[in-house]
Design a protein around this motif. Structure first.
Motif, PDB file in Angstrom:
ATOM      1  N   HIS A 145       0.832  -1.198   0.000  1.00  0.00           N
ATOM      2  CA  HIS A 145       0.000   0.000   0.000  1.00  0.00           C
ATOM      3  C   HIS A 145       0.871   1.254   0.000  1.00  0.00           C
ATOM      4  CE1 HIS A 145      -2.820  -3.045   1.635  1.00  0.00           C
ATOM      5  NE2 HIS A 145      -3.715  -2.357   0.937  1.00  0.00           N
ATOM      6  N   ASP A 146       0.297   2.353  -0.473  1.00  0.00           N
ATOM      7  CA  ASP A 146       1.035   3.604  -0.558  1.00  0.00           C
ATOM      8  C   ASP A 146       1.282   4.199   0.821  1.00  0.00           C
ATOM      9  OD1 ASP A 146       1.153   4.655  -3.581  1.00  0.00           O
ATOM     10  OD2 ASP A 146      -0.675   3.484  -3.272  1.00  0.00           O
ATOM     11  N   ILE A 147       2.479   4.760   1.003  1.00  0.00           N
ATOM     12  CA  ILE A 147       2.807   5.601   2.151  1.00  0.00           C
ATOM     13  C   ILE A 147       2.565   7.035   1.708  1.00  0.00           C
ATOM     14  CG2 ILE A 147       4.632   6.365   3.705  1.00  0.00           C
ATOM     15  CD1 ILE A 147       5.938   3.618   3.317  1.00  0.00           C
ATOM     16  N   ASP A 148       1.722   7.730   2.421  1.00  0.00           N
ATOM     17  CA  ASP A 148       1.230   9.024   1.950  1.00  0.00           C
ATOM     18  C   ASP A 148       1.752  10.147   2.844  1.00  0.00           C
ATOM     19  OD1 ASP A 148      -0.129  11.127   0.864  1.00  0.00           O
ATOM     20  OD2 ASP A 148      -2.115  10.470   1.492  1.00  0.00           O
ATOM     21  N   PHE A 149       2.736  10.905   2.362  1.00  0.00           N
ATOM     22  CA  PHE A 149       3.238  12.087   3.056  1.00  0.00           C
ATOM     23  C   PHE A 149       2.606  13.372   2.522  1.00  0.00           C
ATOM     24  CE2 PHE A 149       7.360   9.513   3.420  1.00  0.00           C
ATOM     25  CZ  PHE A 149       7.035   9.044   4.688  1.00  0.00           C
ATOM     26  N   THR A 150       1.709  13.232   1.549  1.00  0.00           N
ATOM     27  CA  THR A 150       1.216  14.403   0.825  1.00  0.00           C
ATOM     28  C   THR A 150      -0.245  14.727   1.081  1.00  0.00           C
ATOM     29  OG1 THR A 150       0.529  13.125  -1.125  1.00  0.00           O
ATOM     30  CG2 THR A 150       2.840  13.820  -1.019  1.00  0.00           C
ATOM     31  N   GLY A 151      -0.989  13.764   1.621  1.00  0.00           N
ATOM     32  CA  GLY A 151      -2.424  13.952   1.759  1.00  0.00           C
ATOM     33  C   GLY A 151      -3.166  13.726   0.467  1.00  0.00           C
ATOM     34  N   CYS A 152      -2.497  13.201  -0.544  1.00  0.00           N
ATOM     35  CA  CYS A 152      -3.089  13.020  -1.867  1.00  0.00           C
ATOM     36  C   CYS A 152      -3.129  11.561  -2.291  1.00  0.00           C
ATOM     37  CB  CYS A 152      -2.322  13.832  -2.902  1.00  0.00           C
ATOM     38  SG  CYS A 152      -2.304  15.614  -2.538  1.00  0.00           S
ATOM     39  N   GLY A 153      -2.834  10.635  -1.379  1.00  0.00           N
ATOM     40  CA  GLY A 153      -2.991   9.221  -1.669  1.00  0.00           C
ATOM     41  C   GLY A 153      -1.715   8.469  -1.962  1.00  0.00           C
ATOM     42  N   ASN A 154      -0.670   9.163  -2.441  1.00  0.00           N
ATOM     43  CA  ASN A 154       0.587   8.491  -2.713  1.00  0.00           C
ATOM     44  C   ASN A 154       1.734   9.463  -2.563  1.00  0.00           C
ATOM     45  OD1 ASN A 154       1.362   9.732  -5.378  1.00  0.00           O
ATOM     46  ND2 ASN A 154      -0.553   8.782  -6.054  1.00  0.00           N
ATOM     47  N   SER A 155       2.948   8.934  -2.567  1.00  0.00           N
ATOM     48  CA  SER A 155       4.161   9.753  -2.525  1.00  0.00           C
ATOM     49  C   SER A 155       5.176   9.116  -3.456  1.00  0.00           C
ATOM     50  CB  SER A 155       4.759   9.803  -1.106  1.00  0.00           C
ATOM     51  OG  SER A 155       3.837  10.277  -0.162  1.00  0.00           O
ATOM     52  N   LEU A 156       5.711   9.894  -4.376  1.00  0.00           N
ATOM     53  CA  LEU A 156       6.817   9.391  -5.180  1.00  0.00           C
ATOM     54  C   LEU A 156       8.030   9.179  -4.274  1.00  0.00           C
ATOM     55  CD1 LEU A 156       6.512  11.488  -8.450  1.00  0.00           C
ATOM     56  CD2 LEU A 156       6.295   9.014  -8.244  1.00  0.00           C
ATOM     57  N   ASP A 157       8.795   8.145  -4.574  1.00  0.00           N
ATOM     58  CA  ASP A 157       9.894   7.725  -3.708  1.00  0.00           C
ATOM     59  C   ASP A 157      11.208   8.300  -4.220  1.00  0.00           C
ATOM     60  OD1 ASP A 157      11.646   6.534  -2.008  1.00  0.00           O
ATOM     61  OD2 ASP A 157      11.209   4.473  -2.625  1.00  0.00           O
ATOM     62  N   ALA A 158      11.614   9.430  -3.652  1.00  0.00           N
ATOM     63  CA  ALA A 158      12.835  10.081  -4.111  1.00  0.00           C
ATOM     64  C   ALA A 158      14.095   9.392  -3.599  1.00  0.00           C
ATOM     65  CB  ALA A 158      12.844  11.545  -3.704  1.00  0.00           C
ATOM     66  N   THR A 159      13.956   8.270  -2.878  1.00  0.00           N
ATOM     67  CA  THR A 159      15.128   7.446  -2.588  1.00  0.00           C
ATOM     68  C   THR A 159      15.414   6.488  -3.737  1.00  0.00           C
ATOM     69  OG1 THR A 159      13.913   5.665  -1.465  1.00  0.00           O
ATOM     70  CG2 THR A 159      14.592   7.555  -0.121  1.00  0.00           C
ATOM     71  N   SER A 160      14.510   6.408  -4.696  1.00  0.00           N
ATOM     72  CA  SER A 160      14.689   5.561  -5.881  1.00  0.00           C
ATOM     73  C   SER A 160      15.510   6.309  -6.929  1.00  0.00           C
ATOM     74  CB  SER A 160      13.327   5.184  -6.466  1.00  0.00           C
ATOM     75  OG  SER A 160      13.449   4.688  -7.783  1.00  0.00           O
ATOM     76  N   ASP A 161      16.518   5.631  -7.477  1.00  0.00           N
ATOM     77  CA  ASP A 161      17.330   6.261  -8.516  1.00  0.00           C
ATOM     78  C   ASP A 161      16.480   6.740  -9.683  1.00  0.00           C
ATOM     79  OD1 ASP A 161      19.480   5.599  -6.968  1.00  0.00           O
ATOM     80  OD2 ASP A 161      20.204   3.973  -8.259  1.00  0.00           O
ATOM     81  N   ARG A 162      15.465   5.952 -10.043  1.00  0.00           N
ATOM     82  CA  ARG A 162      14.656   6.299 -11.213  1.00  0.00           C
ATOM     83  C   ARG A 162      13.781   7.525 -10.955  1.00  0.00           C
ATOM     84  NH1 ARG A 162      17.151   4.687 -15.647  1.00  0.00           N
ATOM     85  NH2 ARG A 162      17.786   2.488 -15.474  1.00  0.00           N
ATOM     86  N   VAL A 163      13.335   7.725  -9.711  1.00  0.00           N
ATOM     87  CA  VAL A 163      12.570   8.931  -9.404  1.00  0.00           C
ATOM     88  C   VAL A 163      13.485  10.148  -9.420  1.00  0.00           C
ATOM     89  CG1 VAL A 163      11.224  10.114  -7.620  1.00  0.00           C
ATOM     90  CG2 VAL A 163      10.770   7.712  -8.140  1.00  0.00           C
ATOM     91  N   VAL A 164      14.691  10.017  -8.860  1.00  0.00           N
ATOM     92  CA  VAL A 164      15.653  11.116  -8.924  1.00  0.00           C
ATOM     93  C   VAL A 164      15.925  11.471 -10.384  1.00  0.00           C
ATOM     94  CG1 VAL A 164      18.035  11.796  -8.439  1.00  0.00           C
ATOM     95  CG2 VAL A 164      16.707  10.577  -6.706  1.00  0.00           C
ATOM     96  N   GLN A 165      16.121  10.450 -11.223  1.00  0.00           N
ATOM     97  CA  GLN A 165      16.361  10.701 -12.637  1.00  0.00           C
ATOM     98  C   GLN A 165      15.166  11.379 -13.293  1.00  0.00           C
ATOM     99  OE1 GLN A 165      16.761   7.170 -15.011  1.00  0.00           O
ATOM    100  NE2 GLN A 165      17.585   8.261 -16.787  1.00  0.00           N
ATOM    101  N   LEU A 166      13.965  10.905 -12.973  1.00  0.00           N
ATOM    102  CA  LEU A 166      12.755  11.489 -13.543  1.00  0.00           C
ATOM    103  C   LEU A 166      12.651  12.975 -13.215  1.00  0.00           C
ATOM    104  CD1 LEU A 166       9.873  11.039 -14.873  1.00  0.00           C
ATOM    105  CD2 LEU A 166       9.059  10.704 -12.528  1.00  0.00           C
TER     106      LEU A 166
END
Length: 710
Positions: free
Chosen positions: A310-331
């Protein structure tokens, strides 16, 4: 049919002779198909679809060259692999998935029920959704093969931070009702670039236009079910494509060209362009929301998920992109570089930025994404602004990001509004109103919030923003009135630090509200504007506040794409006076270097023999520590001496009277002072004659006066 292998970088779909190079990240997939759509319709008719298997696979990136794909072709992906929701894997080839790197997107007109997966009586395996076997292609968003946007790059203004005045605006809302813009261009990128819009912005004197999200977005399911949009756009569908709903052009390539032409028109007018960007979450909401792109490609590679998928939600919007992921940093980095290098923008404001800088849960100042942005050569020359809070644990971190980031200063908003609105109401009621300490700290650049090496320009000061009351509504409403949002007035903040001056709401000001209340409200607006523009730091004005726009007391019209949110340019006399006043205040700020300080004040004398910042009591002596602790003291004089960076030796004297009574003040003894502006004036006047040193004068109740001396 399969592809010819190519390189796995860059990601996305790039046209070249004979076809397109394709690369997409799907790290847990067993197979990925590139799908090109032919003729079809959104009414349910079958799409002609060519599926091509990508045969290259490198470190989770599937890639290949696909022949015979023309410019303008619509495309997407289908992903094959495990269906294991408990581990976050939701591979489903029935889902037509949007390319995260698409440069142009044709979004669905509205989030169709077919995109949700199942209906409310759907079946589950345990607590997890079973695979939906309906084809989503007719209802999904489609990428479009395009060329790079036309036009050569423009000359960027590169406005120094000390000279920056930010204007926050919505592309549609700014010009939707602007009569001098042709009707077919209103509410569009082209409308923002129209000479009538530029003349207003230039005349106002702002330097930097900060646009609410322009990335293509999609309404959340709860809004879609009610037929409402996410008007503000904080529900991103793609981080590379401009929202086509804001374009006068109707073809995808035309949208790109129109956006870049807008940026160049603003540059030609001397104005910078900042984009409000939402890299903290996406429009896919949680696991019960739609699967449109990232979740179907590789949910564990893009999102923060718990041990049950399930999503961990730090935003109040249902999901959070995972900036510990190399691919999210790249994105994120690839997206930022694209908007700077291809679209020519001058910087970014990062929504809910702590989510981008969390390790496991905690905010981490040296987070790899922040470090990457600090040292990236493309981003080195642009403005980077963060909203320094989210809804996760310990999510308020104002002052915590460090250089080169500037940060929205919510403490400025809260303390200034508290002083001039609830505090003023308490003063008039004979109660203890609260003293000057917090206001003084904000006027001096919020040294309590930011490290000494960063200086006051680390803070972007504001008294209003897109969320919350407008400036006019701050002085007319004690309570939010959000019924039009359809959420029974439960949404939006209940803690507004506003004051209605005794009557709730706006109407025909001088008739139903009464002339005395109307005059008090207008003075309060001017007090707030003057405090914003004559405080150390970077000021931000919310579009429409310069002429007193109202949202009818709605402090959260995020889903209202109508007259509530659009700026109304049919101004009453008092609004025209306020606009002239705002223009004068912005011009006065640019005249005085002392208020645009680059370093925190030290109390040392400059070249004109004055301390860089001096606080005076109303009766003449300099303020002492006990004066700052007096909760009844509401009057002070603050002098910003001339900056060593400027040729002028003029000093600016700000006289603040937050008391309910007229106050006698004594001007400083070391110069002749001329009053150039007062919040008691309904419209700009010529400066008064200089007064002798140590002369006395009076300041009206709840008023700001500005004096200047050479």
């Amino acid at each position: 049919m399969s592809t010819q292998p190519t390189r796995p970088h860059p990601l996305g779909v790039r046209p070249r002779d004979g076809g397109v190079d394709v690369a997409v990240f799907a790290g847990h997939a067993d197979a990925v198909e590139f799908c090109v759509l032919g003729a079809g319709a959104r009414d349910g008719a079958a799409w002609k679809e060519r599926r091509v298997e990508l045969t290259g696979r490198t470190h989770g990136v599937w890639h290949g060259f696909v022949p015979d794909v023309p410019l303008g072709a619509r495309y997407g992906f289908r992903v094959h692999g495990r269906w294991d929701p408990r581990h976050g894997l939701r591979h489903n080839p029935h889902k037509f998935l949007l390319d995260p790197y698409a440069r142009a997107v044709v979004p669905p007109a509205m989030l169709a029920p077919e995109l949700f997966g199942h209906t409310v009586d759907e079946q589950f395996e345990g607590n997890h959704r079973v695979m939906d076997e309906r084809d989503s292609a007719p209802f999904a968003a489609h990428g479009v093969v395009t060329n790079a946007p036309k036009h050569r790059h423009s000359t960027k203004p590169h406005v120094p931070w000390r000279d920056t005045v930010v204007y926050e605006a919505h592309v549609r809302g700014l010009t939707k009702r602007l009569p001098d813009v042709p009707e077919e261009l209103r509410g569009t990128y082209a409308g923002l670039a129209h000479e009538a819009t530029l003349e207003h912005l230039k005349g106002l004197g702002v330097t930097t236009v900060e646009l609410l999200p322009v990335h293509v977005s999609l309404a959340e399911p709860h809004l879609a079910r009610r037929g409402l949009p996410n008007y503000w756009g904080y529900s991103t569908l793609n981080f590379f494509a401009p929202n086509p709903n804001y374009a006068a052009a109707t073809d995808p390539q035309g949208v790109l060209d129109e956006f870049k032409a807008m940026v160049q028109a603003l540059h030609a007018a001397g104005l910078e362009v900042l984009l409000d960007v939402v890299y903290n979450h996406t429009c896919e909401v949680g696991v019960t929301g739609p699967t449109l792109s990232w979740r179907g490609l590789d949910a564990p590679g893009y999102y923060r998920l718990d041990s049950g998928g399930h999503d961990i939600d730090f935003t109040g919007c249902g999901n959070s992109l995972d900036a510990t992921s190399d691919r999210v940093v790249q994105l994120v980095l690839d997206s930022l570089r694209y908007w700077v290098t291809e679209m020519d923008v001058d910087g970014f404001r990062f929504d809910l930025a702590p989510t981008l800088a969390r390790g496991h849960n905690e905010f981490y100042r040296q987070h790899p994404l922040l470090v990457a942005m600090r040292v990236d050569p493309v981003l080195a020359g642009v403005k980077l602004v963060v909203e320094p809070w989210d809804v996760g644990p310990d999510g308020w971190v104002t002052g915590g990001f460090g250089a080169p980031f500037a940060e929205w200063n919510d403490r400025f908003r809260d303390d200034v509004r508290e002083f001039w609105l609830p505090g003023a109401a308490r003063a008039l009621a004979g109660e203890t109103p609260g003293g000057l300490r917090d206001l003084g700290t904000r006027l001096a650049g919020s040294a309590d919030m930011f490290e000494p090496g960063r200086g006051p320009l680390a803070g972007v000061n504001f008294v209003t923003a897109h969320d919350g009351f407008t400036l006019a509504d701050c002085v007319a409403f004690n309570h939010k009135h959000n019924e039009a949002n359809g959420e029974a007035n439960r949404d939006g903040s209940d803690h507004n630090r506003s004051w209605n001056h005794g009557v709730e709401g706006w109407s025909a000001l001088d008739v139903e509200v009464g002339p005395e209340v109307a005059a008090q409200r207008r003075r309060s607006i001017r007090n707030l504007l003057a405090t914003l523009l004559f405080a150390a730091g970077v000021p931000m004005i919310t579009g429409g506040d310069e002429f007193g726009r109202s949202q009818g007391g709605n402090n959260n019209p995020y889903c209202l794409d109508d007259e509530t949110s659009w700026l109304d340019w049919d101004l009453d006399d008092w609004q025209r006076d306020l606009l002239a006043t705002t223009r004068q205040l912005v011009a006065l700020r640019k005249r005085f270097g002392g208020v645009r300080a680059t370093e925190f004040f030290t109390g040392l004398e400059g070249r004109n023999g004055m301390k860089d910042l001096t606080w005076f009591r109303a009766d003449g002596p300099e303020m002492q520590w006990q004066d700052w602790e007096d909760s009844h003291l509401r009057t002070l004089l603050v002098r910003f001496a001339a900056s060593d960076l400027d040729e002028s030796t003029e000093a600016l004297l700000l006289v603040v009277n937050g008391a309910a009574e007229e106050q006698e003040i004594r001007l400083p003894r070391d110069g002749r002072y001329a009053r150039v502006w007062s919040s008691g004036w309904e419209r700009p006047r010529d400066p008064e004659a200089p007064r002798p040193p140590s002369s006395t004068t009076t300041v009206d109740p709840l008023t700001v006066d500005l004096y200047v001396t050479g």
